[in-house]
Design an enzyme around this catalytic site. Structure first.
Site, mmCIF file in Angstrom:
data_model
loop_
_atom_site.group_PDB
_atom_site.id
_atom_site.type_symbol
_atom_site.label_atom_id
_atom_site.label_comp_id
_atom_site.label_asym_id
_atom_site.label_seq_id
_atom_site.Cartn_x
_atom_site.Cartn_y
_atom_site.Cartn_z
ATOM 1 N N GLU A 182 -14.017 1.756 0.563
ATOM 2 C CA GLU A 182 -13.691 2.355 1.804
ATOM 3 C C GLU A 182 -13.652 3.914 1.956
ATOM 4 O O GLU A 182 -13.729 4.120 2.630
ATOM 5 C CB GLU A 182 -11.514 2.178 1.666
ATOM 6 C CG GLU A 182 -11.364 3.393 0.564
ATOM 7 C CD GLU A 182 -9.731 3.451 0.677
ATOM 8 O OE1 GLU A 182 -9.488 2.229 0.876
ATOM 9 O OE2 GLU A 182 -9.317 3.844 -0.603
ATOM 10 N N ASP A 186 1.115 -0.923 0.120
ATOM 11 C CA ASP A 186 0.258 -0.245 -0.287
ATOM 12 C C ASP A 186 1.067 1.253 -0.329
ATOM 13 O O ASP A 186 2.634 0.836 0.578
ATOM 14 C CB ASP A 186 -0.874 0.260 1.274
ATOM 15 C CG ASP A 186 -2.141 1.128 0.968
ATOM 16 O OD1 ASP A 186 -2.203 1.538 0.384
ATOM 17 O OD2 ASP A 186 -2.781 0.705 1.963
#
Length: 673
Positions: free
Chosen positions: A476, A421
């Protein structure tokens, strides 16, 4: 007189050595197999490319080329050495994709120039592509790439802008997470100080689409677009310049922050091919949803035996904030919580759990430092006994700083992959990092899920262990976006644009589902916008070989009927069939795995009725297991009904979609009595 004779002698010598050299303006045309799509290359003082469909321009003459250090421009006053043509007929199997086989035909022209470079142009029935190839002995420094694309002035565009936080300079916009909603407006009205993320879709006044994207990027940066004219639909290709100095920083010290840049975009070997620039052309919205050019134009797989690559589903804890109900331990980042997730995954046939951010010591950027409440060896053993494997989240800087040691260590331990990430760049070093990660993890038979990254760019074909990319404004966002935010419209927009590049790590599966007036952001107890059936349908509509179940195990246990349906849906497919779809309004797609079909449909905020034509089914009788919006789904997003239904003999199925709704079906052939 002597000078004139000298010039004549030089021309004579050149023509003797290179008799095919042409000095006059020349045009070279290549057609698609169905003769509808045409690409025309004009060789004059500049190298120009134009594209038309049914004799209608979709890309007006656009200058292309490359600027190298030492004032060498490929494409300025080019001189042709020779031209060759060939027919493209590619057929190959795909281990991790939306269909098991690709069969694609096209026509190709290669124009070789005397400055040691070539231009390759291909035309397919559903798009064209071009790339440069250089033939230089020494390494080269590329100042910039010339890509001045002139679309139809009255076209409208679907624009996902880059960095939203700091747009004061173009350089600041190179740092971004490649996820944003779409601004839809006339191309001439787009601001010229904003970078646009590719793929980029433009639609002319007749409804003809052209979508620009790229693939087969290696040792080179990705491309943005930027408006180049106040009153015309002229766009420049823009690349992040090469980082001169990178410092650790950003989120929890896990990002590489570029604090100084060079004046060039890439330094690379001199004999190589450069990325394919693709222009998908579609007469209607449905044709955008089943295009294979990005995948087909990538390099073939470097992994010869792919049976260890296991697509599937993941029980994921970050979105639902590690929430569990009616347990006798404090939930959070600890072994007791993850054992519960493993038990849930095992019970429901879910292949993986993920340990997201928090399992390694915060702000150390050191993946060898595990927090005291986690015993990885114990969790791996516990999962193995229950046929559940573990994937670890890893911040970019923490992984990059010692990636060989980290990969070998966790592979030997039994970890099956990394979710990496906060990459947040696509300059040349970051693209190279992604290639290096893919190869390294493949050597250790580990999966890679790139998050906070640029769009797929062909790496997923060359290294199919790269099983997903984010680069999407996924679920998200609903942990924090305000009430007026519109995820529902985005969901029926990005598949027509972003998914042309490849799969998406959207992270769906919410069991708390809010009608339009009921949504609110709650970070620790989030909900989705739209209906329950919309969430179910997204597992069919969105391409995602590694697919999250984002909600809490205890929420899924309360909704076992839906959970059983979700976990049975495949994540890779043998066949894809597009059904009625209209960008920003609704989408419906059918996909087959083995002998079973799934159909998913998703809607915008308007109540809608659609007729689905299922004539793609072979002869015989079929039964559908259907999840459809309940009669009160417009008020209560969780309202749904499940029914069994025979597919009519005429193969026409009428479906109703609530506002923000969905519809999904599993279709199986009935056995003869």
């Amino acid at each position: 007189m002597l000078k004139q004779k000298a010039k004549q002698t030089i021309v004579f010598v050149l023509l003797t050595i290179f008799p095919s050299i042409i000095f006059a303006r020349q045009k070279y045309t290549v057609y698609s197999p169905d003769n509808k799509l045409t690409a025309e290359v004009t060789v004059d003082s500049l190298l120009m490319l134009a594209v038309s469909y049914d004799n209608k321009p979709v890309l007006y003459p656009s200058s292309i080329g490359m600027d190298f250090k030492n004032d060498i421009r490929l494409g300025k006053n080019p001189i042709v050495r020779r031209v060759s043509r060939r027919i493209i007929n590619d057929k190959f199997e795909t281990p991790v994709y939306k269909k098991s086989n690709i069969d694609i035909q096209g026509n190709e022209i290669t124009i070789k120039f005397i400055k040691d470079f070539s231009l390759i142009v291909r035309c397919y029935n559903d798009g064209m592509a071009y790339r440069f190839v250089t033939h230089k002995k020494d390494s080269v420094i590329i100042q910039k790439e010339i890509a001045n694309y002139h679309f139809a002035d009255q076209s409208k565009g679907y624009i996902a802008y880059s960095n939203q936080k700091d747009i004061t300079t173009i350089e600041n916009q190179f740092f971004n997470s490649f996820e944003n909603t779409y601004d839809v407006k006339k191309l001439i009205d787009i601001p010229n100080d904003r970078l646009i993320i590719t793929p980029f879709l433009a639609t002319d006044d007749s409804g003809l689409h052209i979508c620009m994207l790229e693939t087969d990027i290696y040792d080179y940066p990705g491309m943005f677009l930027k408006k180049d004219s106040e009153d015309k639909a002229l766009f420049q290709g823009v690349h992040a310049t090469y980082p001169k100095k990178i410092e650790q920083g950003g989120h929890n010290l896990l990002q590489g922050i570029v604090v100084e840049r060079e004046a060039y975009i890439a330094k690379t070997i001199g004999s190589r091919s450069f990325p394919w620039r693709i222009f998908v052309v579609a007469q209607n919205d449905e044709q955008l949803l089943n295009n294979d050019l990005a995948y087909a134009l990538s390099q073939p797989s470097e992994i010869k035996q792919t049976n260890w690559i296991r697509p599937g589903k993941v029980a994921w804890e970050w979105w639902n904030a590690w929430n569990l109900e009616k347990v006798d331990f404090k939930t959070g980042i600890n072994n007791s919580t993850y054992k519960y997730y493993i038990d849930f995954a095992s019970k429901n046939g879910i292949e993986y759990i993920i340990l997201d951010e928090g399992w390694s010591v915060n702000k150390k950027a050191d993946l060898m430092q595990v927090v005291p409440d986690i015993d990885l060896q114990e969790l791996i053993k516990y999962g193995k006994e229950r046929q559940v494997d573990i994937i670890l989240w890893a911040g970019y800087w923490a992984y990059m700083r010692d990636m060989e040691k980290i990969t070998e260590h966790y592979a030997k331990m039994g970890i099956k992959g990394f979710k990496i990430d906060f990459l947040d760049r696509d300059d040349q070093p970051m693209i190279n990092f992604m290639w290096k990660t893919a190869k390294l993890c493949a050597q250790h038979k580990m999966l890679v899920d790139f998050h906070g990254c640029s769009k797929p760019f062909g790496l997923q074909r060359t290294y199919p262990n790269v099983i997903n990319f984010e680069a999407v404004n996924g679920l998200e966002q609903l942990k924090w976006k305000p009430k007026e935010y519109d995820q529902v419209t985005y969901d029926v927009t990005f598949p027509f644009i972003r998914m042309l590049a490849g799969c998406v790590d959207y992270t769906q599966g919410a069991m708390r589902n809010a009608a339009q007036s009921c949504y609110q952001p709650i970070r620790t107890n989030p909900m989705s916008q739209g209906t329950r059936c919309r969430q179910l349908a997204s597992y069919v509509v969105f391409e995602s070989p590694l697919n999250m179940l984002c909600d809490s195990p205890t929420n899924y246990e309360k909704e076992q009927e839906c959970t059983d349906f979700i976990t049975a849906i495949p994540t890779v497919w043998d066949q894809t069939q597009v059904m009625p779809s209209k960008i920003t309004q609704y989408i419906s797609i059918a996909r087959r795995k083995d002998d079973v079909w799934y159909v998913g449909a998703m809607n915008d905020w308007n109540k809608r009725t659609l007729e689905l034509d299922m004539s793609f089914l072979e002869e015989g009788d079929y039964q559908m297991t259907i999840f459809k919006d309940g009669i009160n789904a417009h008020r209560i997003g969780t309202d749904y009904s499940k029914i069994n239904y025979l597919v009519p003999a005429n193969r026409k199925v009428l479906i109703e979609l609530a506002p923000g709704g969905g519809w999904v079906a599993k279709i199986e052939k009935l056995k003869a009595q």
